[in-house]
Design a protein around this motif. Structure first.
Motif, short mmCIF file in Angstrom:
data_model
loop_
_atom_site.label_atom_id
_atom_site.label_comp_id
_atom_site.label_asym_id
_atom_site.label_seq_id
_atom_site.Cartn_x
_atom_site.Cartn_y
_atom_site.Cartn_z
N TYR A 84 0.83 -1.20 0.00
CA TYR A 84 0.00 0.00 0.00
C TYR A 84 0.87 1.26 0.00
O TYR A 84 2.02 1.23 0.46
CB TYR A 84 -0.90 0.03 1.24
N ALA A 85 0.30 2.35 -0.48
CA ALA A 85 0.95 3.67 -0.41
C ALA A 85 -0.12 4.70 -0.07
O ALA A 85 -1.30 4.52 -0.37
CB ALA A 85 1.62 4.02 -1.74
N TYR A 86 0.34 5.80 0.56
CA TYR A 86 -0.58 6.82 1.06
C TYR A 86 -0.03 8.21 0.76
O TYR A 86 1.18 8.42 0.74
CB TYR A 86 -0.77 6.69 2.57
N THR A 87 -0.93 9.15 0.53
CA THR A 87 -0.55 10.56 0.48
C THR A 87 -1.76 11.40 0.83
O THR A 87 -2.90 10.97 0.64
CB THR A 87 0.00 10.96 -0.90
N ASN A 88 -1.50 12.60 1.38
CA ASN A 88 -2.63 13.43 1.79
C ASN A 88 -3.26 14.13 0.60
O ASN A 88 -2.82 13.99 -0.55
CB ASN A 88 -2.23 14.42 2.90
N LEU A 89 -4.31 14.88 0.86
CA LEU A 89 -5.09 15.52 -0.21
C LEU A 89 -4.46 16.83 -0.62
O LEU A 89 -3.82 17.52 0.18
CB LEU A 89 -6.52 15.77 0.27
N SER A 90 -4.67 17.20 -1.86
CA SER A 90 -4.18 18.49 -2.34
C SER A 90 -4.97 19.63 -1.70
O SER A 90 -6.20 19.61 -1.68
CB SER A 90 -4.33 18.57 -3.86
N GLU A 91 -4.23 20.61 -1.19
CA GLU A 91 -4.86 21.85 -0.73
C GLU A 91 -5.02 22.82 -1.89
O GLU A 91 -5.41 23.98 -1.69
CB GLU A 91 -3.99 22.52 0.33
N GLN A 92 -4.67 22.38 -3.08
CA GLN A 92 -4.59 23.17 -4.30
C GLN A 92 -3.30 23.98 -4.30
O GLN A 92 -2.27 23.45 -3.93
CB GLN A 92 -5.85 23.97 -4.54
N MET A 93 -3.27 25.26 -4.65
CA MET A 93 -1.99 25.91 -4.91
C MET A 93 -1.77 27.18 -4.09
O MET A 93 -2.69 27.72 -3.49
CB MET A 93 -1.90 26.26 -6.41
N ALA A 94 -0.50 27.63 -4.09
CA ALA A 94 -0.03 28.93 -3.58
C ALA A 94 0.04 28.99 -2.06
O ALA A 94 0.95 28.42 -1.47
CB ALA A 94 -0.84 30.06 -4.17
N LYS A 95 -0.90 29.68 -1.39
CA LYS A 95 -0.77 29.91 0.06
C LYS A 95 -1.40 28.75 0.82
O LYS A 95 -2.57 28.78 1.21
CB LYS A 95 -1.46 31.23 0.43
N ILE A 96 -0.61 27.72 1.04
CA ILE A 96 -1.11 26.47 1.62
C ILE A 96 -0.06 25.90 2.57
O ILE A 96 1.11 26.28 2.53
CB ILE A 96 -1.43 25.45 0.50
N LEU A 97 -0.49 24.96 3.39
CA LEU A 97 0.39 24.40 4.42
C LEU A 97 1.62 23.76 3.82
O LEU A 97 2.74 23.97 4.31
CB LEU A 97 -0.37 23.37 5.26
N ARG A 98 1.46 22.97 2.76
CA ARG A 98 2.60 22.23 2.24
C ARG A 98 3.68 23.16 1.67
O ARG A 98 4.83 22.76 1.50
CB ARG A 98 2.17 21.21 1.19
N MET A 99 3.31 24.43 1.38
CA MET A 99 4.27 25.43 0.91
C MET A 99 4.84 26.26 2.06
O MET A 99 5.60 27.20 1.85
CB MET A 99 3.62 26.36 -0.11
N GLY A 100 4.43 25.94 3.30
CA GLY A 100 4.96 26.64 4.46
C GLY A 100 4.08 27.75 4.98
O GLY A 100 4.45 28.43 5.95
N ALA A 101 2.89 27.96 4.40
CA ALA A 101 1.97 28.99 4.90
C ALA A 101 1.16 28.41 6.06
O ALA A 101 0.92 27.20 6.13
CB ALA A 101 1.05 29.46 3.78
N TYR A 102 0.71 29.30 6.98
CA TYR A 102 0.07 28.78 8.19
C TYR A 102 -0.95 29.73 8.80
O TYR A 102 -1.33 29.58 9.96
CB TYR A 102 1.12 28.44 9.24
N GLN A 113 -4.71 31.80 9.36
CA GLN A 113 -6.01 31.22 9.70
C GLN A 113 -6.73 30.68 8.48
O GLN A 113 -7.45 29.68 8.57
CB GLN A 113 -6.89 32.27 10.39
N SER A 114 -6.52 31.29 7.31
CA SER A 114 -7.17 30.78 6.10
C SER A 114 -6.68 29.37 5.77
O SER A 114 -7.45 28.53 5.29
CB SER A 114 -6.92 31.72 4.91
#
Length: 473
Positions: free
Chosen positions: A179-197, A199-200
């Motif tokens: 099995y393999a796993y990955t989380n869902l896309s937050e879509q683009m730009a200002k998002i957690l995976r890019m280091g943004a944090y 309230q939005s």
């Protein structure tokens, strides 16, 4: 011919090595052609010695058989999307206080700005900290377990930060059972995976946990498994390279999910929110292809004698690879590199963080940067020309073992994807794998600021060949 006659005649020069000599020779009016060549192993005696050891007939035959098996396992893997679930419920080794991250192992103190931003945001999202200030204290307290996604059968885009409540793709390799796993896309730009944090970002993660994730889970229970290898092949035929261009892949995935989504018990308003979210960016299917590649490559890991790369991953500080014949979590690491490409308006190259993310699992499999010939429109995002995109795909054939007959590139006469990176070929040719990727700001809290091209440091392949020579010779 005497020396004097040589210089009196018209010269046709073959320049081997440094391209700068071509300019000097051409300036003298001579015809010159440059052969792109570098000494094996970068000319390093210890690396050349290791390569020579592996050329011993008995060892070479063992490697050839092992690599054929590894390549066969990659190509014959059949990853199927079988569901979605919370990380705490599906990911091996996940606990309420575990934070998974991209790349090789790293401590809180050494993390890059984007990764620290993603960690603190995740701690607030999980309720493990009241605010970002407290989150930094919690992260440094020793109470949080940090671990690479790859060591938990996972992959994560960019910072790759994955926490217990996040919903995950569940992908089963039907051929080999892993099995393999990955989380869902937050879509683009200002998002957690890019280091943004801000309230939005937290509010979006809460909605994904409470609405998007459960709806996708219910939709899969209604609609059944989805053949991701077949869908990936279709997406490449429609102009994607499936790392940073996912227009076709997202349409195809949504097409497969939509009937189940419509039949779920959620309200019409919530269904519209999900449909609008998927329509907001073509990156929705990006993580899906990462898990597809992870499921196939993990099946090829741990084959005695194999020199095939099964992992390429970056944490924003170090670039790490794993090799099939060095089983377990044997990471070979070197410094993360800069990503070179177009920047969003208002940003400069010096604003960029270093290369980060598990998304290079796509190139490890053979798409993404390896398949840019299938997606000429990608150059609008990552820079370069269509000719260069095609050249990258041709060059990757020089460092791989075979072509994947199951996933092909129409513009190259339906040539299969360059498949199974061989450490020896990388060092013999001096050609490094190409990766196209997003660029995150070097500081936490900002997010994506561009995209471009990068390569692994040669160090990781040199370390790998030395380790393989010690093990096999």
């Amino acid at each position: 011919m005497s020396m004097s006659r040589l210089f009196d005649s018209e010269l046709n020069v073959v320049n081997v090595g440094l391209a700068m000599f071509e300019e000097d020779i051409a300036a003298q009016g001579a015809k010159v052609r440059t052969l792109d060549w570098a000494p094996p192993g970068g000319g390093k005696p210890e690396v050349i010695a290791a390569l020579d050891k592996l050329e011993n007939q008995e060892i070479a035959e063992k490697i050839a058989a092992a690599n054929a098996e590894a390549a066969d396992r990659i190509m014959n893997a059949k990853p199927m999307l079988v569901g979605f679930g919370r990380a705490i419920d599906v990911v091996p080794g996940m606990t309420p206080t575990t934070i998974l991250h991209a790349g090789p192992p790293i401590t809180w103190e050494r993390m890059s700005g984007p990764m620290k931003g993603a960690v603190t945001g995740a701690l607030v999202f999980e309720g493990l900290a009241a605010d970002l200030v407290e989150a930094e204290e919690v992260a440094a307290s020793g109470k949080i377990t940090f671990s690479p996604c790859h060591e938990h059968d996972c992959v994560g885009s960019m910072a790759g930060v994955t926490s217990a409540s996040m919903y995950m793709h569940v992908v089963r390799n039907e051929t080999h059972g892993n099995y393999a796993y990955t989380n869902l896309s937050e879509q683009m730009a200002k998002i957690l995976r890019m280091g943004a944090y801000d309230q939005s970002v937290i509010d979006r993660l809460v909605w994904m946990r409470d609405v998007l994730g459960p709806m996708l889970k219910e939709a899969m229970e209604i609609g059944g498994a989805i053949d991701l290898r077949l869908m990936l092949a279709q997406a490449l035929h429609m102009g994607d390279e499936a790392h940073n261009r996912n227009v076709a892949g997202t349409v195809l995935l949504f097409q497969a999910l939509a009937p189940g989504l419509l039949q779920t018990g959620f309200s019409t308003e919530q269904k519209k929110e999900v449909f609008d979210f998927i329509a907001s960016s073509d990156y929705f299917s990006g993580p899906t292809w990462m898990a597809t590649a992870k499921a196939a490559l993990d099946a090829a890991h741990g084959i005695e004698g194999s020199t095939i790369v099964t992992t390429m991953a970056r944490n924003g500080v170090e670039f790490g690879i794993r090799v099939s014949g060095l089983p377990g979590n044997h990471w070979l690491t070197g410094p993360a590199q800069k990503v070179i490409g177009p920047m969003f308006a208002g940003y400069k190259p010096e604003d960029s963080g270093l290369d980060i993310g598990d998304s290079a699992i796509t190139e490890t499999y053979g798409f993404g940067g390896f398949a840019m010939a299938a997606a000429p429109a990608i150059v609008a995002l990552v820079g370069g020309t269509v000719e260069e995109a095609v050249a990258f795909t041709h060059a990757m054939s020089e460092i791989t073992t075979t072509e994947n007959r199951n996933i092909t590139i129409p513009s190259l006469g339906f040539q299969g994807l360059p498949t199974a990176i061989d450490v020896r070929k990388v060092l013999d040719t001096g050609i490094l794998p190409v990766i196209n990727t997003a660029i995150a700001h070097k500081d936490a809290g900002i997010g994506m600021i561009g995209a471009g091209i990068t390569h692994p440091p040669v160090d990781v392949f040199e370390k790998a060949i030395l380790a393989l020579a010690d093990k096999l010779a």
